[in-house]
Design a protein around this motif. Structure first.
Motif, short mmCIF file in Angstrom:
data_model
loop_
_atom_site.label_atom_id
_atom_site.label_comp_id
_atom_site.label_asym_id
_atom_site.label_seq_id
_atom_site.Cartn_x
_atom_site.Cartn_y
_atom_site.Cartn_z
N PHE A 59 0.84 -1.20 0.00
CA PHE A 59 0.00 0.00 0.00
C PHE A 59 0.87 1.25 0.00
O PHE A 59 0.62 2.21 -0.74
CB PHE A 59 -0.91 -0.03 1.23
CG PHE A 59 -1.78 1.17 1.42
CD1 PHE A 59 -2.79 1.47 0.52
CD2 PHE A 59 -1.61 1.99 2.52
CE1 PHE A 59 -3.61 2.57 0.70
CE2 PHE A 59 -2.44 3.09 2.73
CZ PHE A 59 -3.44 3.38 1.80
N ILE A 60 1.94 1.22 0.80
CA ILE A 60 2.84 2.37 0.86
C ILE A 60 3.70 2.46 -0.40
O ILE A 60 3.80 3.51 -1.03
CB ILE A 60 3.75 2.27 2.10
CG1 ILE A 60 2.89 2.28 3.39
CG2 ILE A 60 4.77 3.39 2.13
CD1 ILE A 60 3.67 1.98 4.66
N TYR A 61 4.29 1.34 -0.78
CA TYR A 61 5.18 1.36 -1.94
C TYR A 61 4.44 1.67 -3.24
O TYR A 61 4.94 2.39 -4.10
CB TYR A 61 5.90 0.01 -2.08
CG TYR A 61 6.95 -0.24 -1.02
CD1 TYR A 61 7.95 0.68 -0.78
CD2 TYR A 61 6.94 -1.41 -0.27
CE1 TYR A 61 8.92 0.45 0.19
CE2 TYR A 61 7.90 -1.65 0.71
CZ TYR A 61 8.89 -0.72 0.93
OH TYR A 61 9.84 -0.94 1.88
N ARG A 62 3.24 1.11 -3.39
CA ARG A 62 2.47 1.35 -4.61
C ARG A 62 1.93 2.76 -4.64
O ARG A 62 1.78 3.36 -5.70
CB ARG A 62 1.34 0.34 -4.73
CG ARG A 62 0.67 0.37 -6.10
CD ARG A 62 -0.47 -0.62 -6.24
NE ARG A 62 -0.05 -2.02 -6.17
CZ ARG A 62 -0.80 -3.02 -6.59
NH1 ARG A 62 -2.00 -2.78 -7.12
NH2 ARG A 62 -0.38 -4.26 -6.49
N ASN A 63 1.57 3.30 -3.46
CA ASN A 63 1.14 4.69 -3.35
C ASN A 63 0.01 5.01 -4.33
O ASN A 63 0.20 5.78 -5.29
CB ASN A 63 2.34 5.63 -3.58
CG ASN A 63 2.01 7.07 -3.28
OD1 ASN A 63 0.97 7.39 -2.70
ND2 ASN A 63 2.90 7.97 -3.69
N PRO A 64 -1.18 4.44 -4.13
CA PRO A 64 -2.28 4.63 -5.09
C PRO A 64 -2.57 6.11 -5.33
O PRO A 64 -2.71 6.90 -4.38
CB PRO A 64 -3.47 3.94 -4.42
CG PRO A 64 -2.86 2.99 -3.44
CD PRO A 64 -1.60 3.64 -2.97
N SER A 65 -2.68 6.49 -6.58
CA SER A 65 -2.92 7.90 -6.89
C SER A 65 -4.29 8.36 -6.45
O SER A 65 -4.54 9.56 -6.30
CB SER A 65 -2.76 8.12 -8.40
OG SER A 65 -3.72 7.37 -9.12
N THR A 66 -5.22 7.41 -6.22
CA THR A 66 -6.58 7.77 -5.80
C THR A 66 -6.70 7.94 -4.29
O THR A 66 -7.78 8.32 -3.81
CB THR A 66 -7.57 6.69 -6.27
OG1 THR A 66 -7.11 5.41 -5.82
CG2 THR A 66 -7.69 6.69 -7.78
N LEU A 67 -5.64 7.67 -3.54
CA LEU A 67 -5.67 7.85 -2.09
C LEU A 67 -5.62 9.32 -1.75
O LEU A 67 -4.70 10.03 -2.17
CB LEU A 67 -4.49 7.11 -1.46
CG LEU A 67 -4.31 7.28 0.05
CD1 LEU A 67 -5.49 6.69 0.82
CD2 LEU A 67 -2.99 6.65 0.50
N GLU A 84 4.37 -2.76 9.65
CA GLU A 84 3.97 -2.33 8.31
C GLU A 84 2.59 -1.67 8.33
O GLU A 84 2.33 -0.70 7.60
CB GLU A 84 3.93 -3.52 7.35
CG GLU A 84 5.25 -4.24 7.19
CD GLU A 84 5.37 -5.47 8.09
OE1 GLU A 84 5.90 -6.50 7.62
OE2 GLU A 84 4.92 -5.40 9.25
N THR A 85 1.68 -2.21 9.16
CA THR A 85 0.32 -1.68 9.20
C THR A 85 0.29 -0.34 9.93
O THR A 85 -0.44 0.58 9.54
CB THR A 85 -0.63 -2.70 9.87
OG1 THR A 85 -0.52 -3.95 9.19
CG2 THR A 85 -2.07 -2.22 9.82
N THR A 86 1.10 -0.21 10.97
CA THR A 86 1.20 1.09 11.66
C THR A 86 1.73 2.16 10.71
O THR A 86 1.21 3.28 10.66
CB THR A 86 2.13 0.96 12.88
OG1 THR A 86 1.59 -0.01 13.79
CG2 THR A 86 2.26 2.30 13.60
N GLU A 87 2.73 1.81 9.91
CA GLU A 87 3.27 2.75 8.94
C GLU A 87 2.24 3.08 7.86
O GLU A 87 2.17 4.21 7.37
CB GLU A 87 4.54 2.19 8.30
CG GLU A 87 5.76 2.26 9.20
CD GLU A 87 6.10 3.68 9.63
OE1 GLU A 87 6.16 4.56 8.75
OE2 GLU A 87 6.27 3.91 10.84
N ALA A 88 1.44 2.09 7.49
CA ALA A 88 0.40 2.32 6.48
C ALA A 88 -0.64 3.30 6.98
O ALA A 88 -1.14 4.15 6.23
CB ALA A 88 -0.25 1.00 6.09
N ALA A 89 -1.00 3.20 8.26
CA ALA A 89 -1.95 4.15 8.84
C ALA A 89 -1.38 5.56 8.84
O ALA A 89 -2.06 6.53 8.48
CB ALA A 89 -2.31 3.72 10.26
N LYS A 90 -0.13 5.68 9.23
CA LYS A 90 0.55 6.98 9.23
C LYS A 90 0.60 7.55 7.82
O LYS A 90 0.35 8.75 7.60
CB LYS A 90 1.96 6.82 9.80
CG LYS A 90 2.74 8.12 9.93
CD LYS A 90 4.09 7.84 10.57
CE LYS A 90 4.90 9.13 10.71
NZ LYS A 90 6.23 8.86 11.34
#
Length: 328
Positions: A59-67, A84-90
């Motif tokens: 999720f972080i590496y792909r960095n969806p443009s729609t986020l 990894e999930t904590t970083e994804a939330a941040k």
């Protein structure tokens, strides 16, 4: 302490204050498998909102443009400590998204990086949760069906809440029905080096979870979760009379794919475990909800089998080689 339902209600109120057109369901491992039924529900029911499931790191590496600020990001980590999930939330908060995290503990690093949390109830594998209506799968459904109720007037949320009141009875009956079969299966399969699991649609995440969390992580058996629609595009070549398969059969719209797989399995295989939601008593569950709630039933039945398999192999479900023991 604030109850899980009170936490959910606060989140539903927060939905009203924001534009939400995309849902990102983000987690790792078994928590990621948890996300698939809710994606299926949104895919089937939503008219203006889309949903995607992501591994937390990707999720972080792909960095969806729609986020962005019109996004809802729902995350899950059992103890709220998955880095990894904590970083994804941040990461999601940094993009302006509304972040909601599920965990069974009250305080954790993931909670610190989330706008809202929900503390679901939890019981060890094979044990019936005292409150399955607020266990992790049920809570995630409350959040996603509640979203469509708030944003699109979808009526399924009311039916979900009513149906969940019967879930404990349904699961108790399923355990009674499954226990002897689970013991017999465990004795037959305890020395198998590989066991494949298969399902489709709303139940695929359950098959995935059983393969990677129970068979691989907790039993050190080789496994792979096969989508029933993909079975005939390569995986069926490994089938013979000596290769064990577990097939989950649900009540959702993709059942014909599972039925097609079942026909082939019976024609060419012998070591088969077929768990069909049709065979269990789901009295008290609204007819329109049975397809969506079948994964909760089948997941619990699989956990009954997991406990018996661990007893037969002499390999406790808690035993790990690497997880929580070495750097990774």
């Amino acid at each position: 302490m604030t109850t899980a339902q009170e936490q959910v209600n606060r989140i539903l109120e927060a939905y009203k204050e924001r534009t939400i057109n995309r849902v990102f369901l983000v987690a790792c491992g078994g928590s990621s498998a948890l996300m698939h039924p809710s994606k299926y529900f949104i895919d089937r029911e939503a008219t203006t909102i889309t949903a995607e499931v992501y591994n937390s790191n990707e999720f972080i590496y792909r960095n969806p443009s729609t986020l962005g600020s019109d996004s809802l990001v729902i995350l899950c980590s059992h103890k709220g400590k998955t880095p990894e999930t904590t970083e994804a939330a941040k990461f999601a908060k940094g993009k302006g998204a509304l972040t909601v995290s599920l965990m069974y503990v009250e305080t954790a690093p993931l909670a610190d990086e989330s706008d809202f949390i929900v503390n679901y109830s939890w019981a060890p594998p094979g044990q019936l949760d005292a409150h399955p209506e607020i266990a992790n799968y049920a809570i995630l459904y409350r959040l996603t069906m509640g979203l469509l109720a708030v944003k699109e007037g979808n009526k399924k949320y009311e039916k979900l809440v009513q149906s969940l009141d019967s879930l404990s009875t349904v699961l108790n009956k399923a355990k009674e029905q499954s226990l002897e079969n689970a013991k017999a299966y465990a004795q037959a399969a305890k020395d198998e080096p590989v066991i494949y699991t298969m399902a489709s649609g709303v139940n695929y995440g359950i098959a995935y979870s059983f393969a990677i969390c129970i068979l691989m992580e907790m039993q050190w058996k080789h496994s792979h979760a096969i989508h029933a629609g993909e079975f005939f595009h390569g995986p069926f070549e490994v089938l013979d009379k000596d290769v064990p398969f577990i097939l989950l059969m649900g009540l959702d719209e993709t059942r014909p794919m599972e039925e097609r797989a079942l026909k082939f399995l019976k024609e060419h295989g012998e070591k088969l475990l077929i768990l069909d939601a049709k065979d269990y008593d789901m009295s008290g569950i609204d007819e329109e909800m049975k397809g969506y709630l079948a994964p909760l039933l089948l997941n619990f039945v699989l956990r009954v089998y997991a406990v018996e398999l661990a007893a037969a192999t002499g390999h406790p479900l808690e035993t790990r080689r690497y997880m929580f023991k070495v750097p990774y």
